[in-house]
Design a protein around this motif. Structure first.
Motif, PDB file in Angstrom:
ATOM      1  N   THR A  10       0.833  -1.258   0.150  1.00 43.67           N
ATOM      2  CA  THR A  10      -0.042  -0.077  -0.095  1.00 43.67           C
ATOM      3  C   THR A  10       0.821   1.200   0.100  1.00 43.67           C
ATOM      4  N   VAL A  11       0.439   2.182  -0.617  1.00 44.47           N
ATOM      5  CA  VAL A  11       0.818   3.748  -0.566  1.00 44.47           C
ATOM      6  C   VAL A  11      -0.103   4.737  -0.471  1.00 44.47           C
ATOM      7  N   PRO A  12       0.328   5.865  -0.032  1.00 48.79           N
ATOM      8  CA  PRO A  12      -0.569   6.869   0.124  1.00 48.79           C
ATOM      9  C   PRO A  12      -0.692   7.633  -1.565  1.00 48.79           C
ATOM     10  N   LEU A  13      -1.972   8.221  -1.771  1.00 51.83           N
ATOM     11  CA  LEU A  13      -2.391   8.582  -2.726  1.00 51.83           C
ATOM     12  C   LEU A  13      -3.232   9.920  -2.711  1.00 51.83           C
ATOM     13  N   THR A  14      -3.002  10.847  -3.184  1.00 53.01           N
ATOM     14  CA  THR A  14      -3.644  12.266  -3.221  1.00 53.01           C
ATOM     15  C   THR A  14      -4.277  12.791  -4.539  1.00 53.01           C
ATOM     16  N   ILE A  15      -5.514  13.430  -4.492  1.00 49.71           N
ATOM     17  CA  ILE A  15      -6.048  13.870  -5.923  1.00 49.71           C
ATOM     18  C   ILE A  15      -6.387  15.365  -5.080  1.00 49.71           C
ATOM     19  N   VAL A  16      -5.555  16.466  -6.005  1.00 55.68           N
ATOM     20  CA  VAL A  16      -6.169  17.735  -5.590  1.00 55.68           C
ATOM     21  C   VAL A  16      -7.068  18.183  -6.564  1.00 55.68           C
ATOM     22  N   SER A  17      -8.286  18.522  -5.932  1.00 64.94           N
ATOM     23  CA  SER A  17      -9.308  18.871  -6.705  1.00 64.94           C
ATOM     24  C   SER A  17      -9.860  20.180  -6.512  1.00 64.94           C
ATOM     25  N   GLY A  19      -8.892  22.982  -5.158  1.00 64.06           N
ATOM     26  CA  GLY A  19      -7.914  23.496  -4.001  1.00 64.06           C
ATOM     27  C   GLY A  19      -7.887  22.639  -2.804  1.00 64.06           C
ATOM     28  N   ARG A  20      -8.662  21.280  -2.980  1.00 60.20           N
ATOM     29  CA  ARG A  20      -8.979  20.578  -1.793  1.00 60.20           C
ATOM     30  C   ARG A  20      -8.019  19.343  -2.008  1.00 60.20           C
ATOM     31  N   THR A  21      -7.364  18.826  -1.120  1.00 59.81           N
ATOM     32  CA  THR A  21      -6.595  17.532  -1.231  1.00 59.81           C
ATOM     33  C   THR A  21      -7.342  16.306  -0.767  1.00 59.81           C
ATOM     34  N   ILE A 110     -11.650   3.587  -6.843  1.00 56.72           N
ATOM     35  CA  ILE A 110     -12.258   3.881  -5.849  1.00 56.72           C
ATOM     36  C   ILE A 110     -13.571   3.376  -5.619  1.00 56.72           C
ATOM     37  N   PRO A 111     -14.104   3.567  -4.387  1.00 54.50           N
ATOM     38  CA  PRO A 111     -15.414   3.232  -4.248  1.00 54.50           C
ATOM     39  C   PRO A 111     -16.175   3.896  -5.332  1.00 54.50           C
ATOM     40  N   GLY A 112     -17.315   3.059  -5.888  1.00 53.19           N
ATOM     41  CA  GLY A 112     -18.283   3.769  -6.732  1.00 53.19           C
ATOM     42  C   GLY A 112     -18.940   4.981  -6.150  1.00 53.19           C
ATOM     43  N   GLY A 113     -18.980   6.029  -6.967  1.00 52.05           N
ATOM     44  CA  GLY A 113     -19.734   7.327  -6.503  1.00 52.05           C
ATOM     45  C   GLY A 113     -18.804   8.016  -5.748  1.00 52.05           C
ATOM     46  N   ARG A 114     -17.601   7.825  -5.474  1.00 45.97           N
ATOM     47  CA  ARG A 114     -16.802   8.535  -4.419  1.00 45.97           C
ATOM     48  C   ARG A 114     -16.180   9.698  -5.319  1.00 45.97           C
ATOM     49  N   ALA A 115     -15.815   9.601  -6.589  1.00 50.43           N
ATOM     50  CA  ALA A 115     -15.142  10.632  -7.288  1.00 50.43           C
ATOM     51  C   ALA A 115     -16.363  11.924  -7.336  1.00 50.43           C
ATOM     52  N   ALA A 116     -17.713  11.511  -7.664  1.00 50.98           N
ATOM     53  CA  ALA A 116     -18.574  12.707  -7.829  1.00 50.98           C
ATOM     54  C   ALA A 116     -18.664  13.165  -6.365  1.00 50.98           C
ATOM     55  N   GLU A 117     -18.868  12.443  -5.213  1.00 45.29           N
ATOM     56  CA  GLU A 117     -19.196  12.870  -3.998  1.00 45.29           C
ATOM     57  C   GLU A 117     -18.075  13.824  -3.513  1.00 45.29           C
ATOM     58  N   LEU A 118     -16.692  13.622  -3.942  1.00 43.15           N
ATOM     59  CA  LEU A 118     -15.616  14.685  -3.437  1.00 43.15           C
ATOM     60  C   LEU A 118     -15.346  15.556  -4.305  1.00 43.15           C
ATOM     61  N   GLY A 119     -16.172  15.686  -5.694  1.00 39.64           N
ATOM     62  CA  GLY A 119     -16.171  16.753  -6.579  1.00 39.64           C
ATOM     63  C   GLY A 119     -14.919  16.573  -7.528  1.00 39.64           C
ATOM     64  N   ILE A 120     -14.005  15.304  -7.664  1.00 34.08           N
ATOM     65  CA  ILE A 120     -13.192  14.903  -8.478  1.00 34.08           C
ATOM     66  C   ILE A 120     -13.338  15.045  -9.749  1.00 34.08           C
ATOM     67  N   VAL A 122     -12.104  15.589 -14.275  1.00 32.64           N
ATOM     68  CA  VAL A 122     -11.033  15.482 -15.377  1.00 32.64           C
ATOM     69  C   VAL A 122     -10.264  16.715 -15.228  1.00 32.64           C
ATOM     70  N   GLY A 123      -8.926  16.373 -15.275  1.00 28.37           N
ATOM     71  CA  GLY A 123      -7.694  17.605 -15.241  1.00 28.37           C
ATOM     72  C   GLY A 123      -7.145  17.741 -13.793  1.00 28.37           C
ATOM     73  N   ASP A 124      -7.932  17.089 -12.962  1.00 27.85           N
ATOM     74  CA  ASP A 124      -7.233  17.105 -11.515  1.00 27.85           C
ATOM     75  C   ASP A 124      -6.158  16.292 -11.317  1.00 27.85           C
ATOM     76  N   LYS A 125      -5.163  16.736 -10.164  1.00 25.07           N
ATOM     77  CA  LYS A 125      -3.802  16.075 -10.257  1.00 25.07           C
ATOM     78  C   LYS A 125      -3.726  14.818  -9.159  1.00 25.07           C
ATOM     79  N   VAL A 126      -3.051  13.815  -9.630  1.00 25.89           N
ATOM     80  CA  VAL A 126      -3.366  12.824  -8.847  1.00 25.89           C
ATOM     81  C   VAL A 126      -1.658  12.323  -8.499  1.00 25.89           C
ATOM     82  N   GLU A 127      -1.225  12.188  -7.201  1.00 26.65           N
ATOM     83  CA  GLU A 127       0.160  11.673  -6.931  1.00 26.65           C
ATOM     84  C   GLU A 127       0.210  10.765  -6.042  1.00 26.65           C
ATOM     85  N   TRP A 128       1.110   9.879  -6.236  1.00 27.37           N
ATOM     86  CA  TRP A 128       1.578   8.695  -5.556  1.00 27.37           C
ATOM     87  C   TRP A 128       2.969   8.427  -5.516  1.00 27.37           C
ATOM     88  N   PRO A 129       3.572   7.694  -4.731  1.00 28.71           N
ATOM     89  CA  PRO A 129       5.149   7.434  -4.734  1.00 28.71           C
ATOM     90  C   PRO A 129       4.993   6.217  -5.981  1.00 28.71           C
TER      91      PRO A 129
END
Length: 130
Positions: A10-17, A19-21, A110-120, A122-129
Motif C-alpha cells: 500500500t502507498v498513500p495517494l492524493t487527488i487535488v481537486s 483546491g482541496r486535497t 475507488i468506491p463507486g460514486g466517491r469521485a462525484a461525492e468529492l467533486g473529483i 477530469v484535469g485534477d492532479k493525482v500523486e502517489w509514490p
C-alpha cells in the motif's frame, strides 16, 4: 469495523481537486497477475481506500468488472499525473469495457460514486509514490 489485511503493498495517494486535497490509501497492482485480479471478489472497499494499476509505457487501457462484487469509479491518469477520464459507478459483474480516452500511466479504482461525492473531475492532479 476491522478491515482485512491488504493483499498488495500500500502507498498513500492524493487527488487535488478545486483546491482541496483528498487522501487515499491504495494497494498497488504491479504485476500482470495482480492487475488481472485487481479488486475481484472484494466485498468491501472503504471510502478512503482503493487500488492503483500502473502501466509502463503509457497506453490506452480497457478494464471490465468481471467477478467484481462492488461498484467502483475508475480514474484514468495521464503521464503528467492529471485525470484523463473517469468511469463512474462501474457496474459489478459487467463485461462491458470501461476505456481510457487516451494513453495513461495508471488507473485508480475507488468506491463507486466517491469521485462525484468529492467533486473529483477530469484535469485534477493525482500523486502517489511510483
Amino acid at each position: 469495523m476491522e478491515l482485512p489485511a491488504p493483499e498488495h503493498r500500500t502507498v498513500p495517494l492524493t487527488i487535488v481537486s478545486s483546491g482541496r486535497t483528498h487522501r487515499f490509501t491504495v494497494e498497488v497492482a504491479d504485476t500482470p497477475e495482480e492487475q488481472e485480479k485487481g479488486l475481484m471478489f472484494r466485498k468491501l472497499l472503504p471510502a478512503d481506500h482503493g487500488m492503483v494499476f500502473p502501466f509502463e509505457p503509457p497506453r490506452p487501457v480497457s478494464l471490465w468488472m468481471k467477478n467484481m462484487l462492488i461498484p467502483i469509479d475508475m480514474i484514468f491518469i495521464r503521464p503528467d499525473g492529471t485525470i484523463a477520464t473517469i468511469g463512474a459507478d462501474a457496474v459489478p459483474q459487467s463485461l462491458e469495457p470501461v476505456v481510457s480516452t487516451e494513453a495513461v500511466i495508471a488507473v485508480l479504482e475507488i468506491p463507486g460514486g466517491r469521485a462525484a461525492e468529492l467533486g473529483i473531475k477530469v484535469g485534477d492532479k493525482v500523486e502517489w509514490p511510483h
